[in-house]
Design an enzyme around this catalytic site. Structure first.
Site, short mmCIF file in Angstrom:
data_model
loop_
_atom_site.label_atom_id
_atom_site.label_comp_id
_atom_site.label_asym_id
_atom_site.label_seq_id
_atom_site.Cartn_x
_atom_site.Cartn_y
_atom_site.Cartn_z
N ARG A 211 47.56 32.99 23.64
CA ARG A 211 47.43 34.16 24.53
C ARG A 211 46.30 35.07 24.07
NH1 ARG A 211 50.05 38.57 23.65
NH2 ARG A 211 52.01 37.66 22.98
N ASP B 217 31.75 44.61 41.30
CA ASP B 217 32.34 43.32 41.67
C ASP B 217 31.18 42.44 42.16
OD1 ASP B 217 33.55 41.18 42.96
OD2 ASP B 217 35.18 42.36 43.82
N LYS C 282 35.79 31.85 43.18
CA LYS C 282 34.81 31.68 44.25
C LYS C 282 33.64 30.81 43.78
CE LYS C 282 37.82 34.32 46.20
NZ LYS C 282 37.72 35.76 46.28
N TYR D 221 37.18 45.01 48.63
CA TYR D 221 38.00 43.79 48.81
C TYR D 221 39.46 44.21 49.00
CZ TYR D 221 40.58 39.59 47.72
OH TYR D 221 41.47 38.55 47.78
#
Ligand SMILES: *Cc1c(COP(=O)(O)O)cnc(C)c1O
Length: 373
Positions: free
Chosen positions: A47, A170, A195, A99
């Site tokens: 982690r 972004d 993306k 977004y």
């Protein structure tokens, strides 16, 4: 090194033990200590860090020209880490066409923790008016979704930094191939790696890349480590693999998108085309100054309303009607239906993620679909 070389080499470690040219997936969640109790490989527990994630973070940081990167399990988790890193009560300014997933995150998960205003960040006078003593962050998304509006990153950074405010961009639509926000003065870049960086519509992920490893970055690392929204080693491996071809994929996306935008612009049944690489784009000059190339996303409005837009979608054969973007296959979407009733998106707008198919096939398909109107 140039960006094509970085994309191939910065995310890979050739194994000293086996000679494997490509770094293997390390599934182990835990790492052996040496006799002194130290960790010779630099990893303790998966982690906190993992060899595949370390390689992914290395290539991401280098591609954006940043000091370090942190990978997350989704773009929204990366965005969440930014908001969680701010002191409670901080004020955030974000675009009115942010977004919608992140806009909903702020509205529904940070209500009462942060304060926020969604404004037209391209209106510099309004931006100045909205700045408060508690404003900690200006969030930008350029080109924006789905209107492909361009924000002048340098101009916003100037106002922000005068007021001691951080700027996060972004950069999902542009990718580091088309725009380098840190070079334009931004403090941090966010990506949905789902993306273009993933590029094949088969991995969900997100990332943050910082300009400096300062106290704020330490806080982001804490959110990553204690919050635990980390990507799996397999997903990191897939992303590293995809990123190797990112520079060449983006060249194809950009050239196909420009040709398709130019074609659509001359169609009588098309009301408007939104693509930052068109001279007709209202912020073409800003796009030209701050972008290296104009990206693979475009939107267009057909003459008529939602019914006409949906008719075009349903007549297409090569473009798949689906949300998301950045894969090798072309996708098309009626954004208004996705965003819901508080959406400001025109009802006749279609958003296209222009894929890497041959452009002549794409143009033929869309031309036939439009002629059905
Ligand atoms: C998809 C997307 C996000 C969210 O990323 P997920 O990986 O879906 O969580 C954020 N910003 C933009 C511009 C996006 O397209």
């Amino acid at each position: 090194m140039k960006i094509e070389t970085i994309a191939i080499h910065a995310g890979n470690v050739t194994s000293a033990d086996t000679g494997a040219v490509i770094q293997p997936v390390t599934l182990s969640t835990t790492f052996k200590r040496d006799a002194d109790g130290g960790y010779p490989g630099g990893h303790i527990y998966s982690r906190i860090s993992n060899p595949n994630r370390a390689s992914l973070e290395n290539v991401l940081a280098k591609l954006e020209g940043g000091a370090a990167a942190a990978a997350f399990s989704s773009g929204n988790a990366a965005g969440m880490a930014v908001f969680q890193s701010l002191p409670p009560g901080s004020h955030v300014i974000a675009p009115d066409d942010m977004y919608h997933g992140l806009r909903n995150q702020l509205k529904y998960l940070f209500e009462g923790i942060l304060t926020f205003d969604f404004i037209d960040v391209n209106d510099m006078a309004a931006l100045n008016d909205y700045i408060e003593d508690s404003t900690a962050l200006i969030w930008l998304e350029t080109p924006s979704n789905p209107l492909l509006k361009i924000t002048d990153i340098r101009a916003v950074v100037e106002i922000a930094h005068e007021n001691g405010i951080k700027v996060v961009v972004d950069n999902t639509f542009a990718t580091p191939m088309c725009q380098q926000p840190l070079n334009l003065g931004a403090d941090m870049v966010m990506h949905s790696t789902t993306k273009y960086l993933g590029g094949h519509s088969d991995v969900t992920g997100g990332a943050l890349i910082c300009k400096q490893k300062d106290d704020w970055w330490q806080k982001i690392r804490q959110v990553q480590e204690f919050g635990g929204a980390i990507p799996s080693p397999q997903d990191c491996y897939m992303l590293v693999r995809s990123i190797k071809t990112l520079p060449y994929r983006m060249k194809g996306h950009v050239s196909n998108a420009l040709l398709l935008a130019q074609f659509l612009e001359h169609q009588p049944k098309v009301e408007k085309v939104m693509y930052p690489g068109l001279y007709s784009h209202p912020q073409y000059n800003i796009a030209k100054q701050q972008m290296l190339s104009f990206g693979g996303m475009l939107s267009f409005c057909v003459k008529g309303g939602a019914e006409e837009a949906k008719k075009v979608i349903n007549s297409l054969k090569l473009f798949t009607q689906a949300t998301s973007l950045g894969g090798v296959e072309s996708l098309i979407e009626h954004r208004y239906s996705v965003e819901g009733p508080d959406s400001k998106t025109p009802k006749n707008l279609l958003r296209v993620s222009v894929g890497l198919e041959n452009i002549e096939d794409l143009i033929e398909d869309i031309s036939l679909a439009i002629s059905s109107l």
